[in-house]
Design an enzyme around this catalytic site. Structure first.
Site, PDB file in Angstrom:
ATOM      1  N   ASP A  18       0.818  -1.215   0.000  1.00  0.00           N
ATOM      2  CA  ASP A  18       0.000   0.000   0.000  1.00  0.00           C
ATOM      3  C   ASP A  18       0.851   1.264   0.000  1.00  0.00           C
ATOM      4  OD1 ASP A  18      -2.407  -1.455   0.061  1.00  0.00           O
ATOM      5  OD2 ASP A  18      -2.310  -1.640   2.236  1.00  0.00           O
ATOM      6  N   ARG A  98      -1.374   1.031  16.470  1.00  0.00           N
ATOM      7  CA  ARG A  98      -1.737   2.184  15.639  1.00  0.00           C
ATOM      8  C   ARG A  98      -1.745   3.525  16.389  1.00  0.00           C
ATOM      9  NH1 ARG A  98       0.167  -0.816  12.197  1.00  0.00           N
ATOM     10  NH2 ARG A  98      -1.146  -1.772  10.598  1.00  0.00           N
ATOM     11  N   ASP A 127      -8.003   0.056  10.703  1.00  0.00           N
ATOM     12  CA  ASP A 127      -6.831   0.896  10.947  1.00  0.00           C
ATOM     13  C   ASP A 127      -7.053   2.352  10.562  1.00  0.00           C
ATOM     14  OD1 ASP A 127      -5.269  -1.002  12.140  1.00  0.00           O
ATOM     15  OD2 ASP A 127      -4.182  -1.562  10.319  1.00  0.00           O
ATOM     16  N   SER A 179      -2.234 -10.133   3.077  1.00  0.00           N
ATOM     17  CA  SER A 179      -2.136  -8.860   3.779  1.00  0.00           C
ATOM     18  C   SER A 179      -1.643  -9.165   5.187  1.00  0.00           C
ATOM     19  CB  SER A 179      -3.510  -8.180   3.830  1.00  0.00           C
ATOM     20  OG  SER A 179      -3.437  -6.987   4.597  1.00  0.00           O
TER      21      SER A 179
END
Length: 406
Positions: A18, A98, A127, A179
């Protein structure tokens, strides 16, 4: 702020699929803006190798590599573990990383005078919420760019097409395109064959598990591990005093070798959909287990049961990106109070994916062998008679009314 006014963007950068394509995409779609990449080291180890060269080559003006491992462990992992907080069996490995990363991202963006912060989270995932709620807490007026909510790319396959067209080197291919998210606490796997809930994960396939082995391939002899806690915080492993971070890393090694901490679940994402994930959390699973065993002898019944109820709320707050909220802070204050006497040692036996109790000791233990024994004791068993009569009085009255006896 208008799109044309954005000249400098700070990007949360991992070097994965990404964020690798986001750098050139930002420059193409935001006035050839300056892109400052920020890679947060939360224990993903070899994933940071060669990152600076890659970031610069793909268009970033600079790369920050920030070591957040101590902050992550001490201020996010341990408070969550002390709370006993999980989310639908998931030990929150991505979730509490995060806010730790996003907090530092904001600090760098402010220091650099950035016009916006960008991230690579999808519009389907959790996220995006975790990053953006943290950003809103520390920089409420900072514009946020989320390319997955803007661009025409619709899949990871199309991302790979974009990367190949822009000569961006990738460490994955179309066949190994899971992922993943990795840090010192866990590794997650999503996508590909795992999207079909009828498919068994390929635990025995070489390269699928990265933090350990399948229980089938674990040793045929057990491994004993002894953990010492002070007020709920791990302070020693097998008699050696060390930091909580080092304890987790050692537990990852021991747990991974013995097939501990592998989880396959379909979880309920914040955005409403169900998603299947396979998680590896070897050290975390051991730490949660040992802490729970110690609490079983150190906490009184009412406190333990109330704490277990609030752990569900705590887990939901962490999962939903609400770390920096008054409620999470209030729950942490409650947890810290409950941990004042959670001090002692726990021994576990690790064997082929199992964690077996092998002893627990504490100077603050509320367990009394003299009271609980099946042998002779000072406990007066006749006292139970009056207690049961009073405790059962409402039931007895209701039955008498029902049967016309009252």
């Amino acid at each position: 702020m208008q799109k044309s006014e954005i000249k400098k963007v700070v990007l949360a950068y991992s070097g994965g699929l990404d964020t690798s394509i986001i750098i050139p995409w930002l420059k193409e779609n935001y006035n050839n803006c300056e892109v400052i990449a920020v890679a947060a080291n939360v224990g993903q180890a070899d994933e940071l190798e060669g990152l600076e060269e890659k970031a610069i080559k793909t268009g970033a003006s600079k790369l920050y590599i920030e070591d957040l491992t101590d902050d992550y462990v001490d201020n996010y992992i341990i408070p969550t573990m002390k709370a006993g907080a999980i989310y639908e069996e998931y030990l929150l490995g991505t979730s509490h990383a995060r806010p730790c990363i996003a907090k530092r991202l904001v600090e760098i963006a402010i220091a650099e005078g950035a016009d916006a912060i960008a991230h690579g989270c999808t519009g389907k995932g959790n996220d995006q919420v975790r990053f953006e709620l943290t950003i809103k807490n520390f920089a409420p007026n900072m514009p946020i760019i989320a390319p997955w909510r803007e661009w025409d790319i619709k899949s990871r396959e199309e991302e790979i097409d974009y990367a190949e067209a822009h000569n961006i080197p990738l460490k994955i291919n179309r066949e190994t395109n899971y992922s993943k998210d990795k840090n010192l606490w866990h590794l997650s796997h999503e996508g590909l064959d795992l999207e079909d809930t009828g498919n068994e994960p390929m635990y025995e396939k070489e390269g699928f598990l990265e933090m350990g082995v399948s229980p089938i391939n674990a040793p045929d002899v057990p491994t004993y591990v002894e953990l010492e806690f002070v007020q709920g915080i791990p302070v020693a492993i097998n008699g050696e005093k060390t930091s909580a971070k080092n304890i987790i890393l050692k537990l990852n090694e021991l747990g991974g070798k013995n097939g501990i901490g592998i989880l396959d679940i379909v979880e309920n994402r914040l955005v409403g959909m169900k998603c299947r994930g396979v998680y590896e959390t070897p050290g975390g699973a051991i730490l949660y287990k040992a802490h729970s065993v110690l609490e079983s002898i150190c906490l009184d019944k009412l406190t333990l049961h109330e704490k277990q109820k609030l752990a569900v709320t705590f887990g939901e707050l962490v999962y939903n990106g609400q770390w920096f909220t008054p409620l999470r802070e209030a729950l942490s204050a409650f947890v810290d109070k409950t941990q004042e006497n959670v001090t002692g040692k726990v021994r576990l036996k690790l064997y082929k994916g199992n964690m077996i109790n092998a002893g627990v000791w504490s100077d603050y233990s509320l367990y009394s062998e003299q009271i609980a024994t099946f042998g002779e004791s000072d406990y007066n068993q006749k006292d139970a008679e009056g207690f049961i009569n009073l405790y059962g009085l409402p039931i007895q009255v209701q039955a008498m009314v029902r049967d016309g006896l009252l």
